[in-house]
Design a protein around this motif. Structure first.
Motif, PDB file in Angstrom:
ATOM      1  N   HIS A  23       0.816  -1.216   0.000  1.00  0.00           N
ATOM      2  CA  HIS A  23       0.000   0.000   0.000  1.00  0.00           C
ATOM      3  C   HIS A  23       0.850   1.267   0.000  1.00  0.00           C
ATOM      4  CE1 HIS A  23      -3.792  -2.108   0.373  1.00  0.00           C
ATOM      5  NE2 HIS A  23      -3.167  -2.930   1.196  1.00  0.00           N
ATOM      6  N   ALA A  24       1.981   1.198  -0.678  1.00  0.00           N
ATOM      7  CA  ALA A  24       2.886   2.350  -0.747  1.00  0.00           C
ATOM      8  C   ALA A  24       2.192   3.581  -1.327  1.00  0.00           C
ATOM      9  CB  ALA A  24       4.124   2.001  -1.565  1.00  0.00           C
ATOM     10  N   GLU A  25       1.346   3.379  -2.332  1.00  0.00           N
ATOM     11  CA  GLU A  25       0.660   4.512  -2.958  1.00  0.00           C
ATOM     12  C   GLU A  25      -0.269   5.216  -1.955  1.00  0.00           C
ATOM     13  OE1 GLU A  25      -2.758   5.032  -6.281  1.00  0.00           O
ATOM     14  OE2 GLU A  25      -1.059   3.788  -6.864  1.00  0.00           O
ATOM     15  N   THR A  26      -0.968   4.446  -1.168  1.00  0.00           N
ATOM     16  CA  THR A  26      -1.861   5.037  -0.160  1.00  0.00           C
ATOM     17  C   THR A  26      -1.054   5.773   0.898  1.00  0.00           C
ATOM     18  OG1 THR A  26      -3.538   3.342  -0.542  1.00  0.00           O
ATOM     19  CG2 THR A  26      -3.650   4.528   1.549  1.00  0.00           C
ATOM     20  N   VAL A  27       0.049   5.187   1.346  1.00  0.00           N
ATOM     21  CA  VAL A  27       0.891   5.850   2.348  1.00  0.00           C
ATOM     22  C   VAL A  27       1.448   7.156   1.784  1.00  0.00           C
ATOM     23  CG1 VAL A  27       2.991   5.658   3.740  1.00  0.00           C
ATOM     24  CG2 VAL A  27       1.445   3.696   3.534  1.00  0.00           C
ATOM     25  N   GLU A  28       1.897   7.130   0.548  1.00  0.00           N
ATOM     26  CA  GLU A  28       2.416   8.352  -0.087  1.00  0.00           C
ATOM     27  C   GLU A  28       1.338   9.425  -0.174  1.00  0.00           C
ATOM     28  OE1 GLU A  28       5.360   9.354  -1.047  1.00  0.00           O
ATOM     29  OE2 GLU A  28       6.536   7.520  -1.003  1.00  0.00           O
ATOM     30  N   LEU A  29       0.112   9.015  -0.456  1.00  0.00           N
ATOM     31  CA  LEU A  29      -0.991   9.967  -0.520  1.00  0.00           C
ATOM     32  C   LEU A  29      -1.262  10.585   0.854  1.00  0.00           C
ATOM     33  CD1 LEU A  29      -3.121  11.351  -2.213  1.00  0.00           C
ATOM     34  CD2 LEU A  29      -4.579   9.344  -1.925  1.00  0.00           C
ATOM     35  N   VAL A  30      -1.198   9.780   1.904  1.00  0.00           N
ATOM     36  CA  VAL A  30      -1.362  10.309   3.259  1.00  0.00           C
ATOM     37  C   VAL A  30      -0.269  11.340   3.552  1.00  0.00           C
ATOM     38  CG1 VAL A  30      -1.313   9.734   5.728  1.00  0.00           C
ATOM     39  CG2 VAL A  30      -2.543   8.237   4.126  1.00  0.00           C
ATOM     40  N   LEU A  31       0.948  11.032   3.170  1.00  0.00           N
ATOM     41  CA  LEU A  31       2.062  11.965   3.398  1.00  0.00           C
ATOM     42  C   LEU A  31       1.847  13.285   2.651  1.00  0.00           C
ATOM     43  CD1 LEU A  31       4.994   9.424   3.151  1.00  0.00           C
ATOM     44  CD2 LEU A  31       4.306  10.654   5.207  1.00  0.00           C
ATOM     45  N   ARG A  32       1.415  13.201   1.399  1.00  0.00           N
ATOM     46  CA  ARG A  32       1.183  14.430   0.619  1.00  0.00           C
ATOM     47  C   ARG A  32       0.042  15.258   1.204  1.00  0.00           C
ATOM     48  NH1 ARG A  32       1.871  10.774  -3.606  1.00  0.00           N
ATOM     49  NH2 ARG A  32      -0.336  10.891  -4.187  1.00  0.00           N
ATOM     50  N   ARG A  33      -0.998  14.604   1.656  1.00  0.00           N
ATOM     51  CA  ARG A  33      -2.125  15.338   2.248  1.00  0.00           C
ATOM     52  C   ARG A  33      -1.715  15.956   3.585  1.00  0.00           C
ATOM     53  NH1 ARG A  33      -2.971  15.234  -2.201  1.00  0.00           N
ATOM     54  NH2 ARG A  33      -4.804  14.507  -3.302  1.00  0.00           N
ATOM     55  N   ALA A  34      -0.848  15.295   4.327  1.00  0.00           N
ATOM     56  CA  ALA A  34      -0.346  15.881   5.579  1.00  0.00           C
ATOM     57  C   ALA A  34       0.471  17.135   5.289  1.00  0.00           C
ATOM     58  CB  ALA A  34       0.490  14.857   6.344  1.00  0.00           C
ATOM     59  N   ASP A  35       1.248  17.106   4.210  1.00  0.00           N
ATOM     60  CA  ASP A  35       1.981  18.311   3.810  1.00  0.00           C
ATOM     61  C   ASP A  35       1.008  19.456   3.530  1.00  0.00           C
ATOM     62  OD1 ASP A  35       4.487  17.069   3.936  1.00  0.00           O
ATOM     63  OD2 ASP A  35       4.511  16.593   1.789  1.00  0.00           O
ATOM     64  N   ALA A  36      -0.069  19.148   2.816  1.00  0.00           N
ATOM     65  CA  ALA A  36      -1.067  20.165   2.478  1.00  0.00           C
ATOM     66  C   ALA A  36      -1.737  20.716   3.735  1.00  0.00           C
ATOM     67  CB  ALA A  36      -2.109  19.588   1.523  1.00  0.00           C
ATOM     68  N   VAL A  37      -1.999  19.851   4.708  1.00  0.00           N
ATOM     69  CA  VAL A  37      -2.585  20.298   5.976  1.00  0.00           C
ATOM     70  C   VAL A  37      -1.636  21.263   6.676  1.00  0.00           C
ATOM     71  CG1 VAL A  37      -3.198  19.542   8.316  1.00  0.00           C
ATOM     72  CG2 VAL A  37      -4.080  18.297   6.329  1.00  0.00           C
ATOM     73  N   ALA A  38      -0.378  20.888   6.785  1.00  0.00           N
ATOM     74  CA  ALA A  38       0.603  21.722   7.495  1.00  0.00           C
ATOM     75  C   ALA A  38       0.806  23.066   6.800  1.00  0.00           C
ATOM     76  CB  ALA A  38       1.928  20.978   7.627  1.00  0.00           C
ATOM     77  N   GLU A  39       0.623  23.109   5.491  1.00  0.00           N
ATOM     78  CA  GLU A  39       0.770  24.374   4.760  1.00  0.00           C
ATOM     79  C   GLU A  39      -0.308  25.384   5.123  1.00  0.00           C
ATOM     80  OE1 GLU A  39       0.932  23.289   0.638  1.00  0.00           O
ATOM     81  OE2 GLU A  39       2.904  22.352   0.853  1.00  0.00           O
ATOM     82  N   THR A  40      -1.413  24.937   5.705  1.00  0.00           N
ATOM     83  CA  THR A  40      -2.500  25.859   6.080  1.00  0.00           C
ATOM     84  C   THR A  40      -2.272  26.527   7.425  1.00  0.00           C
ATOM     85  OG1 THR A  40      -3.871  24.176   7.180  1.00  0.00           O
ATOM     86  CG2 THR A  40      -4.158  24.449   4.782  1.00  0.00           C
ATOM     87  N   TRP A  41      -1.303  26.064   8.190  1.00  0.00           N
ATOM     88  CA  TRP A  41      -1.041  26.605   9.514  1.00  0.00           C
ATOM     89  C   TRP A  41      -0.289  27.931   9.412  1.00  0.00           C
ATOM     90  CZ3 TRP A  41       1.598  21.536  11.531  1.00  0.00           C
ATOM     91  CH2 TRP A  41       0.652  20.515  11.590  1.00  0.00           C
ATOM     92  N   ASP A  42      -0.420  28.746  10.444  1.00  0.00           N
ATOM     93  CA  ASP A  42       0.356  29.987  10.539  1.00  0.00           C
ATOM     94  C   ASP A  42       1.671  29.660  11.237  1.00  0.00           C
ATOM     95  OD1 ASP A  42      -1.633  31.537   9.378  1.00  0.00           O
ATOM     96  OD2 ASP A  42      -2.596  31.933  11.302  1.00  0.00           O
ATOM     97  N   GLY A  43       2.610  29.118  10.520  1.00  0.00           N
ATOM     98  CA  GLY A  43       3.901  28.737  11.093  1.00  0.00           C
ATOM     99  C   GLY A  43       4.113  27.235  11.034  1.00  0.00           C
ATOM    100  N   ASP A  44       5.135  26.780  11.772  1.00  0.00           N
ATOM    101  CA  ASP A  44       5.523  25.372  11.757  1.00  0.00           C
ATOM    102  C   ASP A  44       4.640  24.493  12.627  1.00  0.00           C
ATOM    103  OD1 ASP A  44       7.621  25.993  10.088  1.00  0.00           O
ATOM    104  OD2 ASP A  44       9.098  26.095  11.706  1.00  0.00           O
ATOM    105  N   THR A  45       3.851  25.106  13.521  1.00  0.00           N
ATOM    106  CA  THR A  45       3.012  24.336  14.430  1.00  0.00           C
ATOM    107  C   THR A  45       1.628  24.967  14.509  1.00  0.00           C
ATOM    108  OG1 THR A  45       3.586  25.595  16.414  1.00  0.00           O
ATOM    109  CG2 THR A  45       5.011  23.713  15.865  1.00  0.00           C
ATOM    110  N   THR A  46       0.713  24.216  15.121  1.00  0.00           N
ATOM    111  CA  THR A  46      -0.612  24.737  15.428  1.00  0.00           C
ATOM    112  C   THR A  46      -1.061  24.157  16.760  1.00  0.00           C
ATOM    113  OG1 THR A  46      -2.892  25.009  14.653  1.00  0.00           O
ATOM    114  CG2 THR A  46      -1.844  22.895  14.191  1.00  0.00           C
ATOM    115  N   ALA A  47      -1.902  24.883  17.446  1.00  0.00           N
ATOM    116  CA  ALA A  47      -2.488  24.388  18.689  1.00  0.00           C
ATOM    117  C   ALA A  47      -3.893  23.846  18.450  1.00  0.00           C
ATOM    118  CB  ALA A  47      -2.546  25.507  19.727  1.00  0.00           C
TER     119      ALA A  47
END
Length: 146
Positions: free
Chosen positions: A16-40
């Motif tokens: 399921h490498a393709e699914t894992v890679e998709l999860v990783l890419r979507r996590a990148d997209a989530v983190a890009e919406t934050w104001d900075g490197d972290t969120t509370a």
């Protein structure tokens, strides 16, 4: 004898490498919406990731990942898993897949976020902070069988 957790992890990485890679890419997209490197904001982590995985069609693949991992450790699920608890859950660390068998519980985590609690650092006061975690499949896929 192969450790069940190792067998499950290897299965997920190989099959399921393709699914894992998709999860990783979507996590990148989530983190890009934050104001900075972290969120509370926990919902800006778990809920946002689940929504993005649903939109990409990956959330509905996760029960198949779990069923295959169960077979890889020599078990079958008593019922077809669904993309909801108790089988699949969105956590503040990433998607978690769970199955319970007579001899133990299989837990697979695709860890894409890390949680830093106030006591972990002087940098943050108050509740937990979330940051983008592992970025490769090998680092992100975790499995336990206890």
């Amino acid at each position: 004898m192969t450790d069940p957790a190792d067998a499950a992890r290897e299965y997920v990485l190989e099959t399921h490498a393709e699914t894992v890679e998709l999860v990783l890419r979507r996590a990148d997209a989530v983190a890009e919406t934050w104001d900075g490197d972290t969120t509370a904001d926990r919902s800006a982590v778990a809920d946002s990731l689940r929504a993005r995985l649903r939109a990409a069609g990956a959330w509905t693949r996760l029960p198949d990942v779990l069923a295959g991992a169960a077979r890889a450790v020599g078990h079958s699920l008593s019922a077809p898993p669904v993309a909801d608890p108790p089988y699949v859950a969105a956590t503040s660390r990433g998607p978690m897949l769970r199955a319970t068998f007579p001899d133990g519980r299989l837990v697979i985590l695709v860890q894409v976020f890390e949680v830093e609690r106030a006591g972990d650092s002087r940098r943050y006061r108050g509740g937990p902070r979330y940051r983008r975690g592992p970025t490769t499949p090998d680092d992100a896929v975790r499995a336990t069988f206890k």
